[in-house]
Design a protein around this motif. Structure first.
Motif, short mmCIF file in Angstrom:
data_model
loop_
_atom_site.label_atom_id
_atom_site.label_comp_id
_atom_site.label_asym_id
_atom_site.label_seq_id
_atom_site.Cartn_x
_atom_site.Cartn_y
_atom_site.Cartn_z
N ARG A 151 13.63 -8.94 3.28
CA ARG A 151 12.22 -9.29 3.36
C ARG A 151 11.39 -8.02 3.40
O ARG A 151 11.61 -7.14 4.21
N GLU A 152 10.38 -7.91 2.51
CA GLU A 152 9.57 -6.70 2.41
C GLU A 152 8.28 -6.79 3.22
O GLU A 152 7.68 -5.77 3.52
N GLU A 153 7.84 -8.00 3.54
CA GLU A 153 6.60 -8.12 4.32
C GLU A 153 6.93 -8.14 5.81
O GLU A 153 8.02 -8.51 6.21
N TYR A 154 5.95 -7.77 6.60
CA TYR A 154 6.12 -7.76 8.06
C TYR A 154 5.97 -9.18 8.57
O TYR A 154 4.98 -9.85 8.29
N ASP A 155 6.94 -9.67 9.31
CA ASP A 155 6.91 -11.02 9.86
C ASP A 155 7.31 -10.96 11.33
O ASP A 155 8.50 -10.85 11.65
N PRO A 156 6.34 -11.01 12.23
CA PRO A 156 6.67 -10.86 13.65
C PRO A 156 7.56 -11.99 14.19
O PRO A 156 8.34 -11.77 15.09
N TYR A 165 15.31 -3.44 4.22
CA TYR A 165 14.04 -2.85 3.82
C TYR A 165 13.57 -1.84 4.87
O TYR A 165 13.07 -0.77 4.53
N ASP A 166 13.73 -2.16 6.14
CA ASP A 166 13.32 -1.28 7.22
C ASP A 166 14.11 0.03 7.19
O ASP A 166 13.55 1.11 7.37
N GLU A 167 15.41 -0.06 6.93
CA GLU A 167 16.24 1.15 6.84
C GLU A 167 15.80 2.01 5.67
O GLU A 167 15.72 3.24 5.79
N LEU A 168 15.50 1.39 4.53
CA LEU A 168 15.03 2.12 3.36
C LEU A 168 13.70 2.80 3.66
O LEU A 168 13.50 3.97 3.33
N ARG A 169 12.80 2.09 4.32
CA ARG A 169 11.49 2.62 4.68
C ARG A 169 11.62 3.82 5.62
O ARG A 169 10.97 4.84 5.44
N ARG A 170 12.50 3.70 6.61
CA ARG A 170 12.72 4.80 7.57
C ARG A 170 13.31 6.02 6.87
O ARG A 170 12.93 7.16 7.16
#
Length: 179
Positions: A151-156, A165-170
């Motif tokens: 999932r690429e969008e932020y979903d609280p 996606y978060d690992e790639l972003r970091r």
């Protein structure tokens, strides 16, 4: 002149999208295997004709068993409720199984509760042939749901960004800031 009957309402006891997709992925080369496939398909449809279990998806990670029980008990007496868990962390990961005592209660639930909101999320319900031990764990590489990993969008309600996606972003932030 003959009139063609067209159903405008989908049957509630049809196979879920999960099972339909599972059947499409299987490929058989031999005619005998094709016959076995047809028998399997008929068996799965027969299981759904009297299914009392529902798969409930798109739940918030913060939804509790009590909330689910309160909502789903409006359609009938619940026999068992099994929360979906992250395979490694043993925390809720966005799905559950709700088992009723009779088929009509499960159909009523599909009709009245499927597509409603719980914890600000539209929940998805499908008939399930029955819960088996081990199915309560997420099937993703990281232990959770496969779709949540990418999932690429932020979903609280689902834990923020998807794990992959978060690992790639970091990694991009780390290597981008080191230049």
């Amino acid at each position: 002149m003959s009139l063609l009957k067209i159903n405008t309402v989908d049957r509630l006891d049809r196979p879920s999208a999960y099972y339909a997709g599972k059947q499409k992925r299987r490929r058989y080369n031999d005619r005998e295997e094709d016959r076995d496939r047809e028998r399997e398909k008929e068996d799965e449809l027969a299981k759904l004709q009297n299914a009392t279990t529902l798969y409930v998806g798109n739940l918030s990670f913060y939804t509790t068993e009590e909330q689910i029980h309160e909502l789903f008990a409006k359609c009938g007496e619940i026999k068992r409720l099994v929360m979906g868990l992250d395979r490694f962390e043993k925390t809720p990961c966005g799905f559950c199984f709700v088992e009723y005592y009779n088929h009509q209660d499960a159909l009523d639930c599909l009709k009245y509760i499927g597509g409603t909101k719980l914890d600000e999320r539209i929940i998805r319900t499908d008939l399930d042939p029955g819960f088996e031990e081990g199915r309560q764990y997420g099937r993703g590489k990281s232990g959770g749901q496969v779709r949540d990993e990418y999932r690429e969008e932020y979903d609280p309600g689902r834990g923020g960004y998807g794990r992959a996606y978060d690992e790639l972003r970091r990694a991009e932030e780390q290597y981008g800031s080191g230049r």
